[in-house]
Scaffold this motif. Sequence first.
Motif, PDB file in Angstrom:
ATOM      1  N   ASP A 529       0.852  -1.194   0.000  1.00 15.99           N
ATOM      2  CA  ASP A 529       0.000   0.000   0.000  1.00 15.99           C
ATOM      3  C   ASP A 529       0.887   1.243   0.000  1.00 15.99           C
ATOM      4  OD1 ASP A 529      -2.282  -1.659   0.277  1.00 15.99           O
ATOM      5  OD2 ASP A 529      -1.978  -1.731   2.442  1.00 15.99           O
ATOM      6  N   VAL A 530       0.638   2.188  -0.905  1.00 17.30           N
ATOM      7  CA  VAL A 530       1.557   3.318  -1.057  1.00 17.30           C
ATOM      8  C   VAL A 530       1.535   4.249   0.153  1.00 17.30           C
ATOM      9  CG1 VAL A 530       1.495   3.271  -3.570  1.00 17.30           C
ATOM     10  CG2 VAL A 530      -0.146   4.684  -2.331  1.00 17.30           C
ATOM     11  N   LEU A 531       0.438   4.281   0.905  1.00 13.53           N
ATOM     12  CA  LEU A 531       0.381   5.129   2.104  1.00 13.53           C
ATOM     13  C   LEU A 531       0.901   4.400   3.342  1.00 13.53           C
ATOM     14  CD1 LEU A 531      -3.078   6.914   1.701  1.00 13.53           C
ATOM     15  CD2 LEU A 531      -0.820   7.646   0.938  1.00 13.53           C
ATOM     16  N   GLY A 532       1.474   3.228   3.129  1.00 11.59           N
ATOM     17  CA  GLY A 532       1.909   2.398   4.246  1.00 11.59           C
ATOM     18  C   GLY A 532       0.912   1.279   4.463  1.00 11.59           C
ATOM     19  N   SER A 533       1.386   0.169   5.007  1.00 12.44           N
ATOM     20  CA  SER A 533       0.527  -0.992   5.228  1.00 12.44           C
ATOM     21  C   SER A 533      -0.740  -0.597   5.967  1.00 12.44           C
ATOM     22  CB  SER A 533       1.278  -2.052   6.033  1.00 12.44           C
ATOM     23  OG  SER A 533       0.390  -3.046   6.502  1.00 12.44           O
ATOM     24  N   LYS A 534      -1.882  -0.823   5.335  1.00 11.57           N
ATOM     25  CA  LYS A 534      -3.134  -0.455   5.992  1.00 11.57           C
ATOM     26  C   LYS A 534      -3.352  -1.306   7.235  1.00 11.57           C
ATOM     27  CE  LYS A 534      -6.724  -3.377   3.910  1.00 11.57           C
ATOM     28  NZ  LYS A 534      -8.086  -3.352   3.338  1.00 11.57           N
ATOM     29  N   LEU A 535      -2.853  -2.551   7.236  1.00 16.06           N
ATOM     30  CA  LEU A 535      -3.081  -3.434   8.368  1.00 16.06           C
ATOM     31  C   LEU A 535      -2.188  -3.107   9.557  1.00 16.06           C
ATOM     32  CD1 LEU A 535      -3.577  -6.854   6.547  1.00 16.06           C
ATOM     33  CD2 LEU A 535      -5.303  -5.303   7.461  1.00 16.06           C
ATOM     34  N   ALA A 536      -1.208  -2.221   9.378  1.00 16.32           N
ATOM     35  CA  ALA A 536      -0.365  -1.775  10.492  1.00 16.32           C
ATOM     36  C   ALA A 536      -0.875  -0.480  11.111  1.00 16.32           C
ATOM     37  CB  ALA A 536       1.074  -1.582  10.022  1.00 16.32           C
ATOM     38  N   THR A 537      -1.971   0.062  10.591  1.00 15.34           N
ATOM     39  CA  THR A 537      -2.468   1.373  11.023  1.00 15.34           C
ATOM     40  C   THR A 537      -2.976   1.339  12.459  1.00 15.34           C
ATOM     41  OG1 THR A 537      -3.106   1.917   8.766  1.00 15.34           O
ATOM     42  CG2 THR A 537      -4.142   3.177  10.530  1.00 15.34           C
ATOM     43  N   ARG A 538      -2.540   2.308  13.242  1.00 11.36           N
ATOM     44  CA  ARG A 538      -3.091   2.523  14.582  1.00 11.36           C
ATOM     45  C   ARG A 538      -4.251   3.504  14.435  1.00 11.36           C
ATOM     46  NH1 ARG A 538       2.975   2.919  17.209  1.00 11.36           N
ATOM     47  NH2 ARG A 538       3.206   0.675  17.634  1.00 11.36           N
ATOM     48  N   GLY A 539      -5.378   2.943  14.143  1.00 11.27           N
ATOM     49  CA  GLY A 539      -6.557   3.740  13.835  1.00 11.27           C
ATOM     50  C   GLY A 539      -7.469   2.947  12.926  1.00 11.27           C
ATOM     51  N   HIS A 540      -8.179   3.654  12.043  1.00 16.14           N
ATOM     52  CA  HIS A 540      -9.192   3.031  11.199  1.00 16.14           C
ATOM     53  C   HIS A 540      -8.798   3.149   9.734  1.00 16.14           C
ATOM     54  CE1 HIS A 540     -11.940   3.351  14.726  1.00 16.14           C
ATOM     55  NE2 HIS A 540     -11.329   4.511  14.903  1.00 16.14           N
ATOM     56  N   ALA A 588       1.581  17.317  22.553  1.00 19.60           N
ATOM     57  CA  ALA A 588       2.426  16.135  22.434  1.00 19.60           C
ATOM     58  C   ALA A 588       3.393  16.354  21.280  1.00 19.60           C
ATOM     59  CB  ALA A 588       1.582  14.873  22.212  1.00 19.60           C
ATOM     60  N   TYR A 589       4.479  15.578  21.268  1.00 18.28           N
ATOM     61  CA  TYR A 589       5.563  15.814  20.324  1.00 18.28           C
ATOM     62  C   TYR A 589       5.955  14.509  19.637  1.00 18.28           C
ATOM     63  CZ  TYR A 589       5.855  20.164  22.929  1.00 18.28           C
ATOM     64  OH  TYR A 589       5.544  21.361  23.519  1.00 18.28           O
ATOM     65  N   SER A 590       6.501  14.648  18.435  1.00 14.55           N
ATOM     66  CA  SER A 590       6.958  13.493  17.671  1.00 14.55           C
ATOM     67  C   SER A 590       8.102  13.919  16.770  1.00 14.55           C
ATOM     68  CB  SER A 590       5.816  12.913  16.825  1.00 14.55           C
ATOM     69  OG  SER A 590       6.280  11.875  15.988  1.00 14.55           O
ATOM     70  N   LEU A 591       9.169  13.140  16.740  1.00 10.17           N
ATOM     71  CA  LEU A 591      10.311  13.495  15.904  1.00 10.17           C
ATOM     72  C   LEU A 591       9.988  13.389  14.419  1.00 10.17           C
ATOM     73  CD1 LEU A 591      13.383  11.933  17.760  1.00 10.17           C
ATOM     74  CD2 LEU A 591      12.738  14.334  17.586  1.00 10.17           C
ATOM     75  N   LEU A 592       9.015  12.553  14.057  1.00  7.51           N
ATOM     76  CA  LEU A 592       8.601  12.414  12.668  1.00  7.51           C
ATOM     77  C   LEU A 592       7.231  13.063  12.475  1.00  7.51           C
ATOM     78  CD1 LEU A 592       9.675   8.712  12.049  1.00  7.51           C
ATOM     79  CD2 LEU A 592      10.813  10.767  11.194  1.00  7.51           C
ATOM     80  N   PRO A 593       6.949  13.543  11.276  1.00  9.58           N
ATOM     81  CA  PRO A 593       5.632  14.138  11.022  1.00  9.58           C
ATOM     82  C   PRO A 593       4.505  13.153  11.320  1.00  9.58           C
ATOM     83  CG  PRO A 593       7.133  14.593   9.212  1.00  9.58           C
ATOM     84  CD  PRO A 593       7.824  13.611  10.094  1.00  9.58           C
ATOM     85  N   VAL A 594       3.391  13.678  11.770  1.00  9.58           N
ATOM     86  CA  VAL A 594       2.228  12.871  12.138  1.00  9.58           C
ATOM     87  C   VAL A 594       1.076  13.200  11.195  1.00  9.58           C
ATOM     88  CG1 VAL A 594       0.495  12.485  13.925  1.00  9.58           C
ATOM     89  CG2 VAL A 594       2.917  12.634  14.545  1.00  9.58           C
ATOM     90  N   ILE A 595       0.408  12.159  10.686  1.00  7.24           N
ATOM     91  CA  ILE A 595      -0.704  12.327   9.737  1.00  7.24           C
ATOM     92  C   ILE A 595      -2.016  12.118  10.472  1.00  7.24           C
ATOM     93  CG2 ILE A 595      -1.734  11.486   7.591  1.00  7.24           C
ATOM     94  CD1 ILE A 595       1.061  10.384   6.884  1.00  7.24           C
ATOM     95  N   ASP A 596      -2.975  12.976  10.200  1.00  6.92           N
ATOM     96  CA  ASP A 596      -4.308  12.822  10.777  1.00  6.92           C
ATOM     97  C   ASP A 596      -5.149  11.885   9.918  1.00  6.92           C
ATOM     98  OD1 ASP A 596      -6.648  13.024  12.160  1.00  6.92           O
ATOM     99  OD2 ASP A 596      -7.058  15.089  11.636  1.00  6.92           O
ATOM    100  N   THR A 597      -5.452  12.283   8.698  1.00  7.14           N
ATOM    101  CA  THR A 597      -6.213  11.441   7.779  1.00  7.14           C
ATOM    102  C   THR A 597      -5.539  11.478   6.410  1.00  7.14           C
ATOM    103  OG1 THR A 597      -7.702  13.242   7.135  1.00  7.14           O
ATOM    104  CG2 THR A 597      -8.392  11.838   8.975  1.00  7.14           C
ATOM    105  N   ALA A 598      -5.803  10.447   5.610  1.00 12.25           N
ATOM    106  CA  ALA A 598      -5.258  10.382   4.257  1.00 12.25           C
ATOM    107  C   ALA A 598      -6.135   9.464   3.429  1.00 12.25           C
ATOM    108  CB  ALA A 598      -3.817   9.884   4.271  1.00 12.25           C
ATOM    109  N   TYR A 599      -6.140   9.700   2.121  1.00 17.42           N
ATOM    110  CA  TYR A 599      -6.863   8.773   1.258  1.00 17.42           C
ATOM    111  C   TYR A 599      -6.129   8.612  -0.067  1.00 17.42           C
ATOM    112  CZ  TYR A 599      -9.004  12.944  -0.954  1.00 17.42           C
ATOM    113  OH  TYR A 599      -9.231  14.147  -1.588  1.00 17.42           O
TER     114      TYR A 599
END
Length: 609
Positions: A529-540, A588-599
Motif C-alpha cells: 500500500d503506497v500510504l503504508g501498510s493499511k493493516l499496520a495502522t493505529r486507527g481506522h 504532544a511531540y513526535s520526531l517524525l511528522p504525524v498524519i491525521d487522515t489520508a486517502y
Amino acid sequence: MQKFIFLVMAALLALPMTALAASQEDAMMEELQKQIQALSGELEELSDRLDDTERHSTLDRIEFSGDLRARAHSIHYQDVTFNPGIEVNYTDFFNKVGMSVMMPPGSGAPLGDIFVFPPDPSSPLGVSFNPDASQGTALDNMFVNLSKNNPELFQQLMNSMADYMLNGNAPGVGIFPMAQLEKSDINNDIMYDSRLRLNMKAKVWDNVKFSGRLAMYKNWGDSTNAQVFDSWRSFSMDGNSTGNTSSDLLHVERAYMDWSNIADSGVYLSIGRRPSTYGPPTEIRENELRGGTPTGNVMNLNFDGITVGYNLSENTGIEGMIARFCYGQGFESEWGNGELFNDITTKDTHFAGFNFDLFNDGANFLQTTIFTAQDINDGFKGTIAFPTQYGELFAPTLFKDMQKFPNFNFVTRVQPSTTIGDINLGGIVYTRTEDNGLKYFVSGGWTQLRPNGKAGMFGGMGTDAVFEAQLSADGTEVMMVPVSATEEKTRNGYGFYTGVQVPAPYGKVGLEYNYGSKYWTPFTQGQDDVLGSKLATRGHVGEAYYIFDINPNMFIKIGGLYYDFVYSNSGSPVGKPQKVDDVKDGSAYSLLPVIDTAYDLNASLTVKF
C-alpha cells in the motif's frame, strides 16, 4: 539423424533390380524415389520434433509465470503535523551546565522574570549561556531557539532552573521542543507505479521442488532506490524490499526449496526466503489465490528461515489440517555492521512460532498463527535520503553546507544503535467462499511489546527516549544523547480486520475495514500500500473496490482507501505512540511528522502470464 537418412536411402537404392524388365525398372525406380523423398521428409520432421523435445525438456526444468500491474493513484494527506520534541533529563542537564540564577533588583516574586549567566568556569559541559545572545555557543542557540519558538515553555524552564538552583527542587524529565509547530495538507494528484513479479518453480526430484519469485516495484520516473526519510514507511530494509517502491531492480521476494514426505514420515522441510507475504485473507483484495503461509493480519514481511510441517488430516480426520513450525532471522547484527571495530551494541533478531491450518475444505478456511520475535533493535539496516529540513535540528554542523544546496539530500546507510526488547504476536482468520462466488472473512490479531528499558534516538520499544547532554569531542557542541527509555512496561495491542467480496456485473465488489489499537504492532511492512501498510495502522482504515474481469488472466481494479490515524508511529515498534489530536494541538511531540487522515484513490490494470 542425417547419417541415418542417408543409410536408409542407400539401402533402398541397393535392392536387386536385375530381374525386372526395363520398363518395370523405370516405373519401380520412379516409385522408389517418391517413397524415399516421402520417408526423408518424415525423418527430417521426426528429427525436428526430437530436437524440440530435448530443448523443451531442458527449459521446462524451470517453469516461469508472473504478473504485471500498472496503477495510478491520487493521494491526499490532511493535517500533516510536525511538532518535534524530545524528553530531557533536566536535573542532569542543570547539574552539568552549572548555571547561577539571579533575579533583577526589585522583581518581587522569587521566581518571576529571571535571567541566568555562567559564572562557573568548571561547568561539566564547558559552555556559557546568554538568553539575549544573538549568537554564541551551541547551548546559546539551543535555548534562544526555544525562547523564540515557545516563549511560555522557555519561561517555565527558566523558572524550573531557578527553583532547582535556589530551592533544590529537582525538575526531573521534561519535554524540550525543537521547532515551531507546523501543519499542512499534502496532495499528489497523480502518481503512477508498476509492479512486476516473476514466479519460478522446478521439480528437483519426486519429493523435492524449488519455488521462487522476483519482484520489481517502482514509481514511474523514479529509480533512486532510497526515499526521503519522513516516516517509517519510507525506510527501505530487507523485510520490505519488494513492498516499498524503490527502483527498477528485481529483488528476490521468495526463494526456497521444499522436501516433502521425508523418509515416508509425512514430515516436510522448507528452507530459504520464505513465502511470508500476502497470506490469508489478504489474497482476496489482490484477486489471486492464497499467496503466503502466515495470517496476513499479523505477518506480511520478507524474511529468511526454515519451516518444518506435517499434515495432520490423516491423524485427526479433519480436512486440510496442517501444523508448521517456523524459524527465521530478521536481522544480522555482526556481519557488515561494524563488528571489525568491536563496536556492536545490537543483537541478531530471530523469529520462531507455529502456524496451524485448523480446517480447510475449499469453502471454509480457519487458521491461526502465533510467534515471537526476540531481540528487536531500534531499526534495521537500510538506506535513506536524509531530509534537508532536519539538518538544523539533527545535523547542525552539516546544516551550513546543506543551506548552500537546499535541493540536495545525502543518502546514507543507517543501522540500529541498541536492542530494545521482544515482541510476541498472534493472529486468527476465518474465510468462507460460497458456491456463487461470494467471499467474506474476519480476522483478529494480538501484539505484545516487551521493552528492556533501552532506547535509541527515536525511542525504545513503545516508549520515548530520555536524553542527556554531552559535549562533542572537539568541545564545540552540546549533543543530546539518548540514554534510556522513559518506561519499561509490557504493552498489549490488538487489531481487527473484516471484509466481503460480492459477485457483480463483469466482476466483483469488495468492502474492507480494519482497526488497530494504540500499541498494535504487526509485522506487515512488506504490504505494498503506497500510504503504508493499511493493516499496520493505529486507527481506522476503510477500503472499497470494484474488480472488472476482462478475461481469466486480466482484470481492472478501481478503488480507494481512507486512513484515519488515531495514534502515531503506525508500523513501527520504536517510540511512544502519540495521540494524533494531541500532536495537532501542540500538547504532544513526535520526531517524525504525524498524519491525521489520508486517502488514496487508485485504478490498476493487471495482466497474468
